[in-house]
Design a protein around this motif. Structure first.
Motif, PDB file in Angstrom:
ATOM      1  N   ASP A  55     -27.306 -63.157 -42.590  1.00 23.29           N
ATOM      2  CA  ASP A  55     -27.508 -62.606 -43.931  1.00 23.29           C
ATOM      3  C   ASP A  55     -26.165 -62.358 -44.608  1.00 23.29           C
ATOM      4  OD1 ASP A  55     -28.413 -61.414 -46.209  1.00 23.29           O
ATOM      5  OD2 ASP A  55     -29.091 -59.551 -45.240  1.00 23.29           O
ATOM      6  N   THR A  56     -25.760 -63.328 -45.445  1.00 21.31           N
ATOM      7  CA  THR A  56     -24.521 -63.114 -46.212  1.00 21.31           C
ATOM      8  C   THR A  56     -24.820 -62.276 -47.460  1.00 21.31           C
ATOM      9  OG1 THR A  56     -24.872 -65.039 -47.643  1.00 21.31           O
ATOM     10  CG2 THR A  56     -23.655 -65.413 -45.577  1.00 21.31           C
ATOM     11  N   GLY A  57     -26.102 -62.116 -47.784  1.00 20.84           N
ATOM     12  CA  GLY A  57     -26.497 -61.498 -49.047  1.00 20.84           C
ATOM     13  C   GLY A  57     -26.892 -62.558 -50.065  1.00 20.84           C
ATOM     14  N   SER A  59     -25.873 -62.609 -54.307  1.00 16.84           N
ATOM     15  CA  SER A  59     -25.539 -61.174 -54.375  1.00 16.84           C
ATOM     16  C   SER A  59     -24.781 -60.849 -53.086  1.00 16.84           C
ATOM     17  CB  SER A  59     -26.802 -60.317 -54.469  1.00 16.84           C
ATOM     18  OG  SER A  59     -27.711 -60.825 -55.419  1.00 16.84           O
ATOM     19  N   LYS A  72     -22.614 -59.985 -49.886  1.00 20.17           N
ATOM     20  CA  LYS A  72     -22.216 -58.720 -49.257  1.00 20.17           C
ATOM     21  C   LYS A  72     -20.687 -58.628 -49.222  1.00 20.17           C
ATOM     22  CE  LYS A  72     -26.026 -58.195 -45.934  1.00 20.17           C
ATOM     23  NZ  LYS A  72     -26.608 -56.939 -46.401  1.00 20.17           N
ATOM     24  N   ASN A 131     -29.604 -66.832 -45.031  1.00 19.95           N
ATOM     25  CA  ASN A 131     -29.373 -66.397 -46.420  1.00 19.95           C
ATOM     26  C   ASN A 131     -27.930 -66.697 -46.823  1.00 19.95           C
ATOM     27  OD1 ASN A 131     -29.860 -65.223 -48.912  1.00 19.95           O
ATOM     28  ND2 ASN A 131     -29.585 -63.109 -48.170  1.00 19.95           N
ATOM     29  N   ASN A 138     -32.007 -58.927 -56.591  1.00 15.05           N
ATOM     30  CA  ASN A 138     -30.894 -58.909 -55.645  1.00 15.05           C
ATOM     31  C   ASN A 138     -31.219 -59.883 -54.510  1.00 15.05           C
ATOM     32  OD1 ASN A 138     -28.984 -58.248 -53.667  1.00 15.05           O
ATOM     33  ND2 ASN A 138     -28.923 -56.101 -54.320  1.00 15.05           N
ATOM     34  N   ASP A 174     -29.814 -60.179 -51.883  1.00 17.13           N
ATOM     35  CA  ASP A 174     -29.578 -59.539 -50.583  1.00 17.13           C
ATOM     36  C   ASP A 174     -30.814 -58.772 -50.100  1.00 17.13           C
ATOM     37  OD1 ASP A 174     -28.191 -58.879 -48.329  1.00 17.13           O
ATOM     38  OD2 ASP A 174     -26.962 -57.320 -49.266  1.00 17.13           O
TER      39      ASP A 174
END
Ligand code: BES
Ligand code: MN
Ligand code: ZN
Length: 499
Positions: free
Chosen positions: A267-269, A272, A274, A317, A342, A344
């Protein structure tokens, strides 16, 4: 997997290679003060009295020292003394247990080939918990280090006049294997576990279990079959998303349980994005999927009489030219539309599709497991999972968690927090900047994808937010190693058993 053999014996043979584990406990829960008698049934003829304080032995929980004690039967025995003080906490019903003590012993002595655990256990509950803990703690993490691991534990003997049946021992070992396998899968870095790899891992784990079938949907099938949430989250990644549906159908089952897991391999976001520091640890964002996978495997191996379906909602993501943008509107599996505020807040998007699909067969209970919000850690710390859902669903999971000794805490779903999900252009938004109660808002979002039963009310449902408990980034404790914990696997297995 290196699971040591475990046996229970009233008079085990010991030799100079054995490490005898004693504890500052004489019977049941009665704890001797430090530096008095450390007794062992192996030394029954002459219960030796040794003042162990000078060598640093203490009754503090998990305090473990290795000392050379006087010879017995001609052999000098290296003895480990473990403290077992249960720290009473008047503010919480959760606390240390015999599982944690068993776990600490196996973990701290995992460099030893054979250990004999001798506390004079006479209580069947204590015996069962210690055995469970020993298995859970006897975990050898898989690493990419070129040096050899020090893990050597092959044989554990618990001294007791009590016995566990073959079935009971097999149960404890099967459950622990499921926890260990979950840890292994969650510890894998994202470059070693792309969405397709996670789907393959599920197929491999399920192969050979006749009552268990596995269906994998790839990115094309996901779009064709309306899984707009999983497709949108996976849109930015080179490594395409997957949905894995495992189905356990034993003979004669009446009730049904659906498990849904968040499987974000990283999950990089998304767009949106991170901040760099918040991205660390996001390889664990597929833990929910690993938990439901290894829970259904254990449920099948234990041949429980209950229909179970597990849905792993898998995507990576990533931000890119093909990624979903803020303000994009997507259509989910249940036809509801979502405005993505968002990118994320991606976990709820993949779960929404999984929950919609799970609802289609109207199971008796739906439980989702997800590293959904950082906010749950703000509220509950990193050893207590957040629990939300319908009243019936929440009670069932809470009871199962309590029996497993896994801390969970129920958060309310007050109706006014739902207002933050309003969108001008779609049925709802996926997140709102500045909204309070982030964990609860996540649950409200998910609730829109729980189908209704015959009475028109939502199907029984529970949501476990495991963002805090999925991995342990401090240091090992009890049966919990550093890294992936496998938390909630035992709760789900208990839950299925109870049904
Ligand atoms: N995977 C994260 C949640 C998370 C955070 C897990 C920290 C473990 C440790 C999730 O996808 C996320 O990014 N949630 C956002 C939600 C927000 C955008 C509404 C969060 O917690 O900030
Ligand atoms: Mn996220
Ligand atoms: Zn996430």
């Amino acid at each position: 997997m290196n699971m040591p053999k475990l046996k229970i014996s009233s008079a085990p043979k010991v030799n100079e290679k054995t490490v005898l584990v004693l504890a500052a406990v004489t019977d049941g829960n009665k704890i001797q003060p430090a530096n008095t008698v450390f007794s062992s049934t192996l030394f029954a003829d002459s219960v030796f009295e040794t003042d162990l304080a000078p060598v640093g032995a203490s009754t503090e929980a998990e305090a473990l020292v290795r000392v050379q004690l006087p010879s017995n039967q001609g052999a000098t025995i290296l003895t480990a003394v473990v403290g077992t003080t249960f720290k009473a906490n008047p503010f919480s019903s959760f606390g240390s247990s015999w599982r944690e003590i068993g776990g600490a012993i196996a973990r701290k002595l995992s460099d030893v080939e054979s250990i004999v655990v001798d506390f004079g256990i006479e209580d069947p509950t204590v015996l069962a918990e210690v055995v469970e803990g020993l298995f859970l703690g006897a975990y050898e993490p898989k690493t990419f280090k070129t040096s050899k691991s020090k893990f050597a534990l092959k044989q554990i003997t618990v001294v007791s006049n009590l016995r566990l049946s073959k079935a009971e021992l097999n149960h404890a070992e099967t459950v622990a294997r499921a926890v260990h396998a979950t840890r292994d899968l969650t510890n894998l870095p994202a470059n070693h576990l792309h969405p397709a790899d996670l789907a393959k891992a599920a197929q491999k784990a399920a192969s050979g279990i006749e009552t268990l079938t596995v269906k994998v949907l790839d990115e094309k099938q996901l779009i064709a079959e309306g899984f707009g949430g999983i497709s949108a989250v996976g849109a930015g990644a080179k490594h395409a998303p997957r949905l894995v549906h495992l189905s356990y159908r034993p003979k004669g089952a009446k009730k049904s349980l659906a498990l849904v897991g968040k499987g974000i391999t990283f999950d990089t976001g998304g767009l949106s994005l991170k901040p760099a520091a918040s991205m660390l640890g996001m390889k664990y964002d597929m833990t929910g999927a690993a938990v439901v996978l290894h829970s259904i495997i254990a449920i099948a191996q234990l041949e429980m009489k209950l229909n179970v379906d597990a849905y792993m909602c898998i995507a990576e993501n990533m931000p890119s030219g093909s990624a979903t943008r803020p303000n994009d509107v997507i259509t989910m599996r249940n036809k509801k539309t979502v405005e993505v505020i968002n990118t994320d807040a991606e976990g709820r998007l993949v779960l929404a599709d999984g929950l919609s699909l799970a609802s289609e067969s109207k199971p008796d209970l739906i439980v989702d497991v997800a590293t959904l919000t950082g906010a749950v850690t703000v509220a509950l710390g990193d050893r207590t999972a957040g629990l939300m859902g319908t009243t019936g669903g929440v009670i069932a999971v809470e009871d199962a968690a309590e029996a497993a000794g896994e801390p969970v805490w129920v958060l309310p779903m007050p109706i006014e927090l739902k207002q933050s999900l309003h969108s001008e252009i779609a049925d709802q938004v996926n997140a709102k900047y500045g909204a309070s109660g982030g964990t609860i808002l996540g649950a409200w979002f998910l609730s829109e994808f729980i189908g209704t039963g015959k009475d028109g009310a939502p199907l029984p449902w529970a949501h476990l937010d495991i963002a805090g408990v999925a991995d342990n980034d401090t240091s090992a404790y009890g049966f919990t190693p550093k890294g992936g914990t496998g938390a909630m696997v035992r709760t789900l297995i208990n839950l299925a058993e109870g049904m």
